[in-house]
Design an enzyme around this catalytic site. Structure first.
Site, PDB file in Angstrom:
ATOM      1  N   LYS A   8     -27.095 -66.502  26.296  1.00 29.50           N
ATOM      2  CA  LYS A   8     -27.328 -65.534  27.357  1.00 29.50           C
ATOM      3  C   LYS A   8     -28.783 -65.620  27.816  1.00 29.50           C
ATOM      4  O   LYS A   8     -29.712 -65.675  27.005  1.00 29.50           O
ATOM      5  CB  LYS A   8     -27.013 -64.117  26.873  1.00 29.50           C
ATOM      6  CG  LYS A   8     -25.528 -63.864  26.680  1.00 29.50           C
ATOM      7  CD  LYS A   8     -24.793 -63.869  28.012  1.00 29.50           C
ATOM      8  CE  LYS A   8     -23.329 -63.536  27.835  1.00 29.50           C
ATOM      9  NZ  LYS A   8     -22.593 -63.476  29.107  1.00 29.50           N
TER      10      LYS A   8
ATOM     11  N   LYS B 133     -10.650 -66.616  32.349  1.00 32.36           N
ATOM     12  CA  LYS B 133     -10.367 -65.654  31.299  1.00 32.36           C
ATOM     13  C   LYS B 133      -8.984 -65.075  31.531  1.00 32.36           C
ATOM     14  O   LYS B 133      -8.644 -64.708  32.661  1.00 32.36           O
ATOM     15  CB  LYS B 133     -11.428 -64.555  31.283  1.00 32.36           C
ATOM     16  CG  LYS B 133     -12.817 -65.117  31.017  1.00 32.36           C
ATOM     17  CD  LYS B 133     -13.903 -64.060  31.010  1.00 32.36           C
ATOM     18  CE  LYS B 133     -15.251 -64.700  30.691  1.00 32.36           C
ATOM     19  NZ  LYS B 133     -16.368 -63.749  30.659  1.00 32.36           N
TER      20      LYS B 133
ATOM     21  N   GLU C 113     -23.921 -71.096  33.709  1.00 27.27           N
ATOM     22  CA  GLU C 113     -22.781 -70.261  34.099  1.00 27.27           C
ATOM     23  C   GLU C 113     -23.227 -69.099  34.985  1.00 27.27           C
ATOM     24  O   GLU C 113     -24.114 -68.334  34.620  1.00 27.27           O
ATOM     25  CB  GLU C 113     -22.094 -69.736  32.838  1.00 27.27           C
ATOM     26  CG  GLU C 113     -20.860 -68.909  33.108  1.00 27.27           C
ATOM     27  CD  GLU C 113     -20.144 -68.529  31.820  1.00 27.27           C
ATOM     28  OE1 GLU C 113     -19.556 -67.433  31.768  1.00 27.27           O
ATOM     29  OE2 GLU C 113     -20.178 -69.337  30.859  1.00 27.27           O
TER      30      GLU C 113
ATOM     31  N   ASP D 206     -18.002 -68.063  36.836  1.00 29.98           N
ATOM     32  CA  ASP D 206     -17.214 -67.147  36.016  1.00 29.98           C
ATOM     33  C   ASP D 206     -16.809 -65.936  36.850  1.00 29.98           C
ATOM     34  O   ASP D 206     -15.673 -65.808  37.289  1.00 29.98           O
ATOM     35  CB  ASP D 206     -18.016 -66.723  34.790  1.00 29.98           C
ATOM     36  CG  ASP D 206     -17.308 -65.674  33.940  1.00 29.98           C
ATOM     37  OD1 ASP D 206     -16.123 -65.375  34.207  1.00 29.98           O
ATOM     38  OD2 ASP D 206     -17.926 -65.128  33.007  1.00 29.98           O
TER      39      ASP D 206
ATOM     40  N   ASP E 170     -25.861 -68.690  30.330  1.00 29.06           N
ATOM     41  CA  ASP E 170     -25.074 -67.761  31.149  1.00 29.06           C
ATOM     42  C   ASP E 170     -25.987 -66.654  31.647  1.00 29.06           C
ATOM     43  O   ASP E 170     -26.521 -65.874  30.853  1.00 29.06           O
ATOM     44  CB  ASP E 170     -23.930 -67.185  30.311  1.00 29.06           C
ATOM     45  CG  ASP E 170     -23.030 -66.249  31.110  1.00 29.06           C
ATOM     46  OD1 ASP E 170     -23.225 -66.124  32.336  1.00 29.06           O
ATOM     47  OD2 ASP E 170     -22.134 -65.629  30.503  1.00 29.06           O
TER      48      ASP E 170
END
Length: 332
Positions: A113, A220, A170, A196, A144
């Site tokens: 992250k 997802k 991401e 995403d 991300d």
């Protein structure tokens, strides 16, 4: 666009018959939360999960309920025994990285992250550098940003992070147009762009692929309406896909693992090791990384653990009321 499920909409009474709301404490703060709430329930095919994040409105949560129904009321056969997964490194300080990675034995990919509010790019660089040091030169490292950079900020940050040989970045920016512009600007850095939120929160999850705004799609199961619907998105996207979790219990992780077994691109570890981020789970046999992989299987919910992690009464009623409202959205 409408996201189909292979199962008909069950009656509300069927959904509520064996439904439980839990609050799982997290080991470290992630996505701004320290406790993850979820609703698990049992369908004719087994346990399933409804856990849209609390800030999502009922219309957005409707896709998550489609996924709940798809997994609990449809028979899905596993196409593999296990799938490779990445380690997930929250926006921790660099000296905490090794402890985080120790919870992901055998993983050779890490998602890190970045762009956490209150931090600066130097913090991200230090964190990624430590991941590279701990995991070694052969590891795959992704970052991300969860849409938190502008195009200019993303360009500057990724220029500093590129020397660590990122597998991809991401959702560095918010919109499809911004992703496309950034992708053009950083073409010489060798950092692919993955989408995403531009997939799972979009009215048209294929728009980012059609716009040429990403090199990789992150999919997802719950946000896309379940395994059946997500497989359609993957099939039509024409891009490599990485299956990831939405910070779910092992019940939701199981749903993602079934999807990953049939839809994840070769060479890309799935982001399904996140049960390691919780201090507890709803099952005595949680889906946790082992040798860098997680099993593709359904799990049984433990009454004892559901009781131990039962949400406070007011939160339980909030979730059950939400389930009723979202069921009404699908009925309409």
């Amino acid at each position: 666009m409408p996201l189909p499920t292979s199962a008909a909409l069950p009656d509300l009474a069927d959904l509520l018959a064996d439904a439980h709301v839990v609050a799982l404490p997290m080991r470290v703060r992630f996505r701004g939360i320290t406790v993850r709430e979820a609703l698990v329930l049992r369908g004719p095919e087994g346990w399933t999960e409804f856990s849209p994040f609390v800030e999502y409105d009922d219309a957005e949560a409707a896709a998550w309920l489609r996924a709940t129904i798809d997994f609990g009321w449809t028979s899905h056969e596993p196409t593999a025994d296990s799938v490779p997964v990445n380690a997930t490194v929250p926006a921790v300080r660099a000296h905490d990285v090794a402890d985080v990675l120790a919870r992901y034995p055998g993983c050779t990919t890490a998602k890190v992250k970045v762009a956490e509010p209150g931090t600066v790019v130097a913090d991200d660089v230090a964190r990624v550098a430590e991941v590279r040091r701990v995991m070694g030169e052969d590891a795959a490292i992704r970052v991300d940003a969860n849409m938190l950079w502008s195009v200019d900020e993303a360009e500057r940050a990724l220029t500093e992070l590129a020397p660590f040989r990122l597998q991809y970045a991401e959702q560095p920016c918010r919109t499809v147009a911004e992703l496309a512009e950034l992708r053009s600007r950083i073409a010489g850095l060798g950092v692919p762009v993955a989408a995403d939120e531009s997939v799972r929160k979009a009215a048209d999850p294929l728009a980012v692929a059609r716009a040429g705004a990403a090199d990789v799609l992150v999919v997802k199961a719950q946000p896309l309406g379940g395994i059946t619907a997500a497989r359609r998105v993957v099939g039509e996207a024409g891009l490599p896909c990485v299956v990831s979790s939405a910070l779910e219990t092992s019940v939701g992780i199981a749903m993602g693992a079934f999807l990953a077994a049939s839809a994840a691109a070769d060479g890309y570890a799935s982001g399904l090791g996140t049960a390691a981020m919780f201090q507890g789970d709803v099952t005595s046999d949680p889906i946790l990384p082992s040798d860098g992989r997680v099993g593709v299987r359904r799990v049984d919910v433990s009454p004892d653990l559901v009781g131990r992690f039962r949400a406070a009464p007011e939160r339980e009623e909030w979730w059950l009321a939400r389930l009723r409202r979202v069921h009404a959205v699908l009925t309409a």
